[in-house]
Scaffold this motif. Structure first.
Motif, PDB file in Angstrom:
ATOM      1  N   LEU B 110     -78.825 -11.511  43.021  1.00 26.99           N
ATOM      2  CA  LEU B 110     -77.888 -10.453  42.640  1.00 26.99           C
ATOM      3  C   LEU B 110     -76.759 -10.101  43.418  1.00 26.99           C
ATOM      4  O   LEU B 110     -75.540  -9.865  42.874  1.00 26.99           O
ATOM      5  N   LEU B 111     -76.943 -10.031  44.523  1.00 29.12           N
ATOM      6  CA  LEU B 111     -75.744  -9.894  45.526  1.00 29.12           C
ATOM      7  C   LEU B 111     -74.902 -11.225  45.508  1.00 29.12           C
ATOM      8  O   LEU B 111     -73.684 -11.051  45.287  1.00 29.12           O
ATOM      9  N   PHE B 112     -75.322 -12.445  45.362  1.00 32.15           N
ATOM     10  CA  PHE B 112     -74.602 -13.622  45.110  1.00 32.15           C
ATOM     11  C   PHE B 112     -73.616 -13.601  43.881  1.00 32.15           C
ATOM     12  O   PHE B 112     -72.553 -14.040  43.837  1.00 32.15           O
ATOM     13  N   MET B 113     -74.315 -13.619  42.753  1.00 31.97           N
ATOM     14  CA  MET B 113     -73.732 -13.134  41.449  1.00 31.97           C
ATOM     15  C   MET B 113     -72.507 -12.121  41.591  1.00 31.97           C
ATOM     16  O   MET B 113     -71.372 -12.261  40.941  1.00 31.97           O
ATOM     17  N   LEU B 114     -72.976 -11.162  42.160  1.00 33.74           N
ATOM     18  CA  LEU B 114     -71.899  -9.929  42.263  1.00 33.74           C
ATOM     19  C   LEU B 114     -70.663 -10.376  43.014  1.00 33.74           C
ATOM     20  O   LEU B 114     -69.458 -10.442  42.472  1.00 33.74           O
ATOM     21  N   VAL B 115     -70.775 -11.386  44.220  1.00 34.18           N
ATOM     22  CA  VAL B 115     -69.588 -11.684  44.692  1.00 34.18           C
ATOM     23  C   VAL B 115     -68.979 -12.615  43.948  1.00 34.18           C
ATOM     24  O   VAL B 115     -67.679 -12.724  43.971  1.00 34.18           O
ATOM     25  N   LEU B 116     -69.709 -13.511  43.184  1.00 33.51           N
ATOM     26  CA  LEU B 116     -69.168 -14.581  42.489  1.00 33.51           C
ATOM     27  C   LEU B 116     -68.183 -14.259  41.298  1.00 33.51           C
ATOM     28  O   LEU B 116     -67.071 -14.681  41.155  1.00 33.51           O
ATOM     29  N   THR B 117     -68.741 -13.127  40.741  1.00 32.85           N
ATOM     30  CA  THR B 117     -67.806 -12.476  39.443  1.00 32.85           C
ATOM     31  C   THR B 117     -66.527 -11.910  39.818  1.00 32.85           C
ATOM     32  O   THR B 117     -65.739 -11.794  38.897  1.00 32.85           O
ATOM     33  N   THR B 118     -66.471 -11.678  41.008  1.00 37.98           N
ATOM     34  CA  THR B 118     -65.134 -11.043  41.450  1.00 37.98           C
ATOM     35  C   THR B 118     -64.019 -12.263  41.273  1.00 37.98           C
ATOM     36  O   THR B 118     -63.025 -11.895  41.401  1.00 37.98           O
ATOM     37  N   ILE B 119     -64.506 -13.366  41.586  1.00 37.76           N
ATOM     38  CA  ILE B 119     -63.394 -14.552  41.274  1.00 37.76           C
ATOM     39  C   ILE B 119     -62.694 -14.395  40.066  1.00 37.76           C
ATOM     40  O   ILE B 119     -61.402 -14.645  39.903  1.00 37.76           O
ATOM     41  N   MET B 120     -63.314 -13.843  39.090  1.00 38.47           N
ATOM     42  CA  MET B 120     -62.616 -13.682  37.723  1.00 38.47           C
ATOM     43  C   MET B 120     -61.670 -12.522  37.730  1.00 38.47           C
ATOM     44  O   MET B 120     -60.886 -12.556  36.691  1.00 38.47           O
ATOM     45  N   VAL B 121     -61.733 -11.405  38.656  1.00 38.12           N
ATOM     46  CA  VAL B 121     -60.764 -10.319  38.407  1.00 38.12           C
ATOM     47  C   VAL B 121     -59.524 -10.751  38.973  1.00 38.12           C
ATOM     48  O   VAL B 121     -59.395 -11.144  40.228  1.00 38.12           O
ATOM     49  N   PRO B 122     -58.438 -10.551  38.475  1.00 41.41           N
ATOM     50  CA  PRO B 122     -57.018 -10.733  38.869  1.00 41.41           C
ATOM     51  C   PRO B 122     -56.780  -9.787  40.085  1.00 41.41           C
ATOM     52  O   PRO B 122     -57.000  -8.700  40.103  1.00 41.41           O
ATOM     53  N   SER B 123     -55.954 -10.412  41.095  1.00 48.52           N
ATOM     54  CA  SER B 123     -55.902  -9.415  42.341  1.00 48.52           C
ATOM     55  C   SER B 123     -54.935  -8.335  41.837  1.00 48.52           C
ATOM     56  O   SER B 123     -55.008  -7.374  42.479  1.00 48.52           O
ATOM     57  N   GLN B 124     -53.966  -8.530  41.043  1.00 51.58           N
ATOM     58  CA  GLN B 124     -53.126  -7.496  40.516  1.00 51.58           C
ATOM     59  C   GLN B 124     -53.898  -6.242  39.959  1.00 51.58           C
ATOM     60  O   GLN B 124     -53.377  -5.024  39.784  1.00 51.58           O
ATOM     61  N   ALA B 125     -55.196  -6.410  39.511  1.00 51.40           N
ATOM     62  CA  ALA B 125     -55.747  -5.412  38.685  1.00 51.40           C
ATOM     63  C   ALA B 125     -56.559  -4.442  39.797  1.00 51.40           C
ATOM     64  O   ALA B 125     -56.963  -3.474  39.325  1.00 51.40           O
ATOM     65  N   THR B 126     -56.349  -4.680  40.922  1.00 55.44           N
ATOM     66  CA  THR B 126     -56.773  -3.918  42.013  1.00 55.44           C
ATOM     67  C   THR B 126     -55.657  -3.338  42.909  1.00 55.44           C
ATOM     68  O   THR B 126     -55.933  -2.724  44.180  1.00 55.44           O
ATOM     69  N   ALA B 127     -54.532  -3.795  42.881  1.00 53.02           N
ATOM     70  CA  ALA B 127     -53.215  -3.521  43.706  1.00 53.02           C
ATOM     71  C   ALA B 127     -53.325  -2.098  43.958  1.00 53.02           C
ATOM     72  O   ALA B 127     -52.991  -1.584  45.016  1.00 53.02           O
TER      73      ALA B 127
END
Lengths: 299, 284
Positions: B110-127
């Motif tokens: 679960l933890l591994f999947m959680l880490v991997l899915t963040t690859i999809m989120v653009p950095s601008q979306a967390t600026a």
């Protein structure tokens, strides 16, 4: 019972600590929670606030989203971003594939050409911006000089709202096409020779080989290239920021440029977060679209 | 094959060479023009005829770039930030990748999947939340504020986990029987065998940090923490339209300084760099 030995006890504790999974997980996970997962979740919350740099802000519910609907610049930015994607996407995907085919031919100097095509990709975006501003300069730029020799021009590339986006697209294609080419080259290496030879024995010419053997075989590669091109194109920023700043007359204003100016120039952070939520959703929907399209094609 | 068949084949080869040449020239010309402009005297930038080889060749733009701009500070900041990002990324990624590849604990997948899915989120979306967080921590306008968030990228975790999984389990098990701790197994067995993966991650991390633009643009506010890409952008926006036209020589010299390290590194490490791109599909 052995006499208590502080040193030994200390070493046992240390060894146990060095062996637990927590030690291995903790450093990355702390940073990950704090600077990745936390902000991803917080972004949705922030979009419900009126927020500036200092203080906690004021909860305003969906007002930021309501504002989106009437924000003319948001719609301009959304349209420009999609326009940019439509211009850049096909060129870097199909062009990248054709370049890979060319660079895969057994020609002398092929290795040099491969390096040359990929090289622009390692240049930082602000250098790309500075360089292409100079190349596209309307009076002294080298592109207009050569176009002039052909009897075309002068084109006011970055200072006219009808061509500014084209200028940004030209710079981007030069900068990034090598990336897709490399991905396709890697894919082409995996096409089994027997498959092509079998097709040739069946009397298929080069064109039929291409459309009926190579292209279908490369479908997973194409999927990857299309997906990454769509995702990264929707995030276009650096070129816009350095080449036009979103102008002239908002003709190159993209979603990320809009959210940057809103958040970090006008310090309207809550609304900036709202734009980024929309950007995130647009990326998600388009990615899902690419997934769906691929599945349909396979079945 | 008849005579005409041979002629067609020769014609095709000739055409391919012409295409290959054209593509190579088009790919290299803009960078060459940047280099050429950077060596021109101020007046020569605006000559009516296009000169690829400047006459006279002068280093005036480079000496001006170093004397009139805080170029050394930018270089220094970019280098320090890249180095610290690399150290932090390698340390964090190696440790967690070892846990994912070799250790058993609850919720691992679960933890591994959680880490991997963040690859999809653009950095601008967390600026915005990141900016608030960094501001709250008092790290605005510091190198630490630029470095630490960059170490949370998930791609390296994925890369190293996959590589560690490929190393035969028996190697670790034998050492375990001899009384080695996990810590020793990681540093004495796994890491020394992971040269290729660590090299790829090193190249990608350095290139990404060196070229990163949006986050340093948001965090860096004074000269003390401005990086090269941000400095170059501020240089451009600082010119008035008329001044910019006169200063393209200076701008191109500064640009050359900014991208030379990555171009040289690319030429030296070409094979590995391209390997890294195809392995991870990462875009700067």
């Amino acid at each position: 019972m052995r006499p208590f030995n502080r040193e030994q006890a200390f070493r046992r504790v240390l060894l146990r600590a060095l062996d637990s999974s927590l030690l291995f997980l903790a450093p990355y996970f702390v940073i990950f929670l704090l600077f990745k997962l936390g902000p991803i979740i917080a972004n949705f919350l922030v979009s419900a606030y009126r927020l500036d740099i200092v203080g906690g802000g004021e909860f305003i519910g969906l007002k930021n989203y309501h504002h989106l609907l009437t924000d003319r610049l948001f719609w301009v930015a959304l349209r420009n971003t999609l326009y940019y994607l439509v211009l850049v996407g096909p060129v870097v995907i199909i062009g990248g594939f054709l370049l890979a085919l060319l660079l895969n031919q057994p020609l002398r100097g092929r290795a040099f050409a491969r390096a040359a095509v990929f090289m622009p990709y390692v240049i930082m975006v602000t250098v790309v911006g500075a360089l292409w501003r100079w190349i596209l300069e309307s009076r002294f730029g080298i592109l207009n000089y050569y176009l002039g020799l052909l009897g075309i021009g002068p084109v006011y590339w970055l200072t006219s709202s009808s061509t500014a986006m084209i200028g940004i697209v030209i710079a981007t294609v030069w900068w990034t096409i090598g990336y897709n080419t490399v991905i396709y080259l890697a894919g082409l290496q995996d096409v089994p020779r027997e498959l092509i030879e079998a097709a040739e024995i069946d009397g298929a010419g080069p064109l039929r080989c291409l459309t009926q053997v190579i292209v279908p075989f490369l479908r997973p590669t194409t999927f990857f290239v299309v997906l990454t091109t769509v995702i990264y194109s929707l995030q276009v920023f650096g070129q816009v920021y350095t080449m036009t700043g979103g102008g002239p007359r908002y003709s190159t204003l993209t979603l990320v440029q809009h959210l940057y100016v809103t958040g970090f120039r006008l310090f309207n952070l809550g609304y900036s977060a709202t734009i980024s939520v929309v950007l995130f959703i647009v990326i998600l929907v388009m990615s899902a679209g690419v997934f769906g399209f691929l599945r349909q094609n396979v079945e | 094959m008849g005579r005409t068949g041979l002629a067609v084949k020769e014609f095709r080869t000739l055409l391919l060479y012409i295409l290959l040449g054209a593509v190579t020239v088009l790919a290299l010309a803009p960078t060459a023009w940047m280099f050429s402009t950077s060596l021109k005297a101020r007046g020569a930038v605006f000559e009516q005829t296009i000169r690829w080889i400047p006459n006279p060749i002068t280093l005036e733009n480079y000496s001006r770039a170093f004397s009139s701009l805080p170029l050394l500070t930018w270089l220094n900041n970019s280098a320090l930030i890249a180095a610290f990002t690399l150290i932090l990324t390698l340390l964090c990624d190696i440790l967690i990748a070892f846990a994912f590849a070799r250790l058993e604990f609850r919720g691992k997948n679960l933890l591994f999947m959680l880490v991997l899915t963040t690859i999809m989120v653009p950095s601008q979306a967390t600026a915005v939340p990141m900016f608030k967080l960094i501001n709250w921590m008092g790290l605005i306008d510091t190198k630490t504020g630029i470095v630490v968030p960059q170490a949370a990228e998930a791609i390296g975790v994925f890369l190293l986990t996959q590589f560690f999984k490929g190393i035969p389990k028996e190697l670790g098990e034998a050492a375990r029987i001899d009384g080695c701790s996990n810590w020793q197994i990681l540093w004495k067995i796994i890491v020394p065998l992971s040269g290729p993966a660590i090299t790829v991650l090193t190249i990608l991390t350095l290139a990404n940090s060196w070229n990163n633009f949006l986050w340093p643009l948001i965090v860096a506010q004074s000269e003390a923490s401005i990086t090269l890409p941000v400095g170059l952008a501020s240089l451009m926006s600082g010119f008035s339209e008329a001044a910019e036209a006169r200063e393209y020589g200076l701008l191109m010299a500064t640009s050359m300084v900014a991208c030379l390290p990555t171009i040289v590194a690319f030429l030296v490490l070409q094979q590995r760099f391209i390997e890294g791109i195809t392995m991870t599909g990462l875009k700067g």
